[in-house]
Design a protein around this motif. Structure first.
Motif, mmCIF file in Angstrom:
data_model
loop_
_atom_site.group_PDB
_atom_site.id
_atom_site.type_symbol
_atom_site.label_atom_id
_atom_site.label_comp_id
_atom_site.label_asym_id
_atom_site.label_seq_id
_atom_site.Cartn_x
_atom_site.Cartn_y
_atom_site.Cartn_z
ATOM 1 N N UNK A 186 1.828 9.195 -5.865
ATOM 2 C CA UNK A 186 1.352 10.526 -5.481
ATOM 3 C C UNK A 186 2.461 11.440 -4.988
ATOM 4 N N UNK A 225 0.808 -1.216 0.000
ATOM 5 C CA UNK A 225 0.000 0.000 0.000
ATOM 6 C C UNK A 225 0.846 1.272 0.000
ATOM 7 N N UNK A 226 1.739 1.349 1.003
ATOM 8 C CA UNK A 226 2.445 2.610 1.236
ATOM 9 C C UNK A 226 3.375 2.968 0.078
ATOM 10 N N UNK A 250 2.587 6.624 13.510
ATOM 11 C CA UNK A 250 1.933 7.178 12.322
ATOM 12 C C UNK A 250 3.033 7.727 11.430
ATOM 13 N N UNK A 301 2.468 10.608 1.218
ATOM 14 C CA UNK A 301 1.469 9.793 1.908
ATOM 15 C C UNK A 301 1.379 10.319 3.335
ATOM 16 N N UNK A 302 0.146 10.441 3.842
ATOM 17 C CA UNK A 302 -0.031 11.051 5.162
ATOM 18 C C UNK A 302 -0.599 10.085 6.202
ATOM 19 N N UNK A 303 0.034 10.082 7.364
ATOM 20 C CA UNK A 303 -0.547 9.487 8.555
ATOM 21 C C UNK A 303 -0.991 8.044 8.446
ATOM 22 N N UNK A 304 -0.103 7.185 7.974
ATOM 23 C CA UNK A 304 -0.446 5.772 7.886
ATOM 24 C C UNK A 304 0.028 5.062 9.157
ATOM 25 N N UNK A 305 -0.817 4.164 9.658
ATOM 26 C CA UNK A 305 -0.486 3.431 10.882
ATOM 27 C C UNK A 305 0.446 2.274 10.571
ATOM 28 N N UNK A 315 1.579 3.933 -3.208
ATOM 29 C CA UNK A 315 0.947 5.249 -3.086
ATOM 30 C C UNK A 315 1.988 6.359 -3.141
#
Lengths: 426, 267
Positions: A98, A90-91, A119, A101-105, A94
């Motif tokens: 893009x 995912x990370x 985060x 990427x913001x604030x992924x756990x 993305x």
């Protein structure tokens, strides 16, 4: 705080000096120190993930030395296995698509085997011509937040589980109610030579047991008892009274089939119950059919119930008046009014509960009413017998839509019309 | 059932060119391919789609039963092929889709002429004598990771709208949040992807096959690439000098070049 060209108020001069001193002290905090000792983790990685720079805060969380990390480890090496999978599926895609990427756990493999929920936010730094150069990443400690979210998640899962359970319970309850409701009605009306019969039960709500009831049963070789009524209220308590009413009527009729006597017995039974605190009463018509050479003689009595309607062979319809019949079960002694008529071939006797006549119709939600019912019966085709009449009334009930908010029972009895002389089909 | 709508099918490239069908893996949607599509589109008719439950597919067509096995995803591939009447398809599958392609080709072999397996793994979990790179516990951690990122505050991962087909005006926002997914469906896709053992299916491959792996990929390490290569006789193995699990993003030129070289060379 911002000093402008305006002259300071002399009284404030001293406060401003104090504030300036505090700012100056802060400015001695070097950019490097701000980076190294920031309250969050910082790191910069090459595009292949190799760690090029990392701050002291993050190294402390990880329990690693700068020497072991810089140039030797990739960002994913800092993650737990689950987060590593998440990062790769995912990370990373993305971020590549893009640029940020913001604030992924995620979870870090922290010092001494611990896991640190964090985060993560990343941004790609590009060269002047748009070539990606490196990735800057901040890492925030999210331990408290994650614990809270775990609780939220657990709460949501519990709520979902409870919802499923409630739905299953409701289905089971509806099944049980349907069975119980059926037990209050005859599974099939008996076949009586020379008599056509039809019935219909409209259930207003699958969640509530209705209080309407009817039955038709033999008294001897030439006589049959019938009744139709309505216990006030709905639900299990009403159903219990319905059950009591139904069996009382049948037993009383076998003992003495005279309609007024049967209703009087029912009144006695229900009023004893009434005085015990459950103030439930009912309305009902009870009657007998006796076979005659030219049809069936009807004797009936009514206790506070909507009038029986007779549709004659010639298409006309009339109510059988039973004035003054009292509600059943309220007073220890009650008066019931008898009435009699003859059903010749082509005549139909219709009993119904007030769900039909008290339905609300039209935009002004007016009562459907007795007159409309009689007009409806009159308007039916000339050869309409009990089955056709009940079918037509069932369609009428359906057409009421939400204007029909009560249970409704229909029972129609009649001697079939004689075939027209010389004209019937072979 | 309108398959083009259901699977959000996109067709681009040379209309009369040979067909290349690009299938995304777990975690994203057909957008994964956008950096290699231009290179392929010069010569090929490029068909892209989203599996039901991913991207902008019609999620009302999703059922847990169908999408709990890779065969369900393979049926999506075959449905798309049938809908567009595709023949001689060069199937390019990323990650779990490489194995989905194997299943689809086994079921309707006449449709497929080439197989390109990008970062494939037929089995993610270690077993005696086999190293997939993960334990069952690792996979559970991933599922937890999915849950914790779907709680709502992580806008990039949570769908902007969840099952709200009666508000089409929100469609534009949905596009902006690509790779977002309905958490329940993503969870099923994740379990199916990482818990399925497809090693035996590799033996069914009969078409010319390219195994395209990355030099540094934690999800499909090189020994897994070697395993796949060895299990498919006559397959070609190309190792890209790339990091991560998505070479079509991290090394798009090299990826496109490897694919076109294989498709052109074996023609």
């Amino acid at each position: 705080m911002c000093r402008t060209g305006a002259l300071p108020d002399p009284d404030e001069e001293q406060d401003v000096d104090t504030t300036d001193a505090a700012f100056t002290a802060l400015l001695e905090d070097s950019a490097e120190e701000l980076y190294e000792q920031a309250p969050c983790g910082y790191l910069s990685t090459l595009m292949d993930g190799t760690i090029a720079k990392i701050n002291t805060t993050l190294l402390d969380w990880l329990g690693l030395s700068r020497r072991r990390v810089v140039g030797r480890m990739r960002f994913t090496d800092l993650l737990t296995m689950g987060s590593k999978l998440y990062h790769e599926t995912h990370y990373a895609p993305l971020l590549q698509m893009k640029g940020h990427v913001n604030g992924i756990a995620m979870e870090l493999r922290a010092a001494e085997g611990a896991r640190l929920p964090v985060l993560v936010t990343s941004k790609v730094k590009t060269s002047a011509d748009g070539e990606p150069l490196l990735v800057r990443t901040t890492v925030f400690d999210a331990s408290d937040r994650r614990a809270y979210e775990t609780e939220l998640l657990r709460g949501r899962q519990a709520a979902e589980q409870a919802r499923r359970q409630a739905e299953a319970d409701r289905e089971r309850l509806q099944e049980a109610l349907a069975v119980l409701q059926q037990s209050l009605l005859p599974t099939a009306l008996p076949v009586i030579p020379g008599l056509e019969t039809a019935s219909h039960y409209h259930t207003a709500s699958p969640d509530l047991l209705g209080g309407d009831f009817y039955d038709l049963f033999p008294l001897d070789d030439a006589r049959w008892g019938f009744f139709l009524g309505d216990v006030c209220g709905k639900g299990p308590q009403a159903a219990a009274v319905t059950s009591l009413t139904r069996y009382t009527l049948r037993a009383a009729a076998l003992h003495n089939p005279d309609p007024v006597e049967v209703l009087t017995t029912l009144n006695t039974v229900l009023s004893q119950r009434y005085s015990s605190g459950d103030t439930r009463y009912c309305t009902a018509i009870y009657g007998t059919l006796e076979r005659r050479d030219d049809g069936f003689a009807v004797d009936l009595a009514s206790g506070g119930h909507p009038l029986a309607l007779v549709r004659r062979a010639d298409g006309g319809a009339e109510y059988l008046p039973t004035p003054g019949g009292m509600l059943i079960g309220i007073m220890p002694r009650a008066k019931f009014t008898p009435a009699s008529t003859m059903l010749v071939p082509g005549d139909t006797l219709l009993l119904y509960t007030d769900g039909l006549t008290e339905a609300r119709i039209g935009p002004r939600r007016e009562l459907y009413g007795d007159d409309a019912l009689r007009a409806f019966a009159t308007a039916q085709p000339s050869a309409t017998g009990p089955q056709a009449l009940v079918t037509a009334l069932t369609a009428l009930l359906d057409s009421f839509g939400d204007g029909l908010d009560d249970d409704t029972a229909l029972l129609a009895l009649g001697a079939p019309a004689l075939a027209p002389a010389g004209g019937g089909p072979a | 059932m309108d398959i083009r709508h259901r699977n959000n099918v996109t067709v681009t490239g040379r209309a009369d060119g040979p067909v290349v069908l690009l299938a995304h893996g777990f975690g994203c949607d057909q957008n994964m391919w956008r950096m290699v599509v231009p290179a392929l589109a010069e010569e090929y008719r490029v068909v892209l789609f989203d599996y039901v439950g991913s991207g902008r597919s019609d999620s009302s067509a999703w059922s847990e039963q169908r999408y709990s096995s890779l065969a369900g995803y393979a049926q999506d591939v075959l449905d798309v092929c049938q809908e567009l009447d595709l023949r001689d398809v060069a199937f390019v599958g990323h990650s779990v889709s490489a194995m989905v392609g194997v299943l689809a080709a086994a079921k309707e072999p006449e449709r497929f002429s080439r197989l390109v397996m990008v970062a494939p793994s037929p089995r993610y979990i270690d077993e005696d004598g086999y190293r997939g790179g993960f334990s069952a516990e690792d996979i559970n951690e991933l599922l937890e990771s999915l849950d914790s990122n779907y709680l709502g505050w992580s806008a990039a991962m949570a769908p902007v709208i969840m099952g709200n087909p009666d508000r089409p005006e929100l469609g534009a926002e949905l596009t902006a949040s690509f790779c977002a997914a309905d958490p329940d469906k993503a969870r099923v896709f994740a379990s199916t992807t990482f818990l399925t053992d497809s090693r035996a299916d590799l033996r069914t491959v009969t078409v010319p096959t390219l195994v395209l792996e990355c030099a540094h990929d934690v999800i499909a390490p090189r020994e897994v690439g070697a395993y796949v290569h060895a299990a498919i006789p006559g397959s070609r193995l190309v190792t890209l000098n790339a990091t991560g699990h998505c070479p079509q993003l991290s090394a798009p030129e090299a990826t496109a070049q490897a694919i076109t070289a294989f498709l052109g060379g074996s023609r």
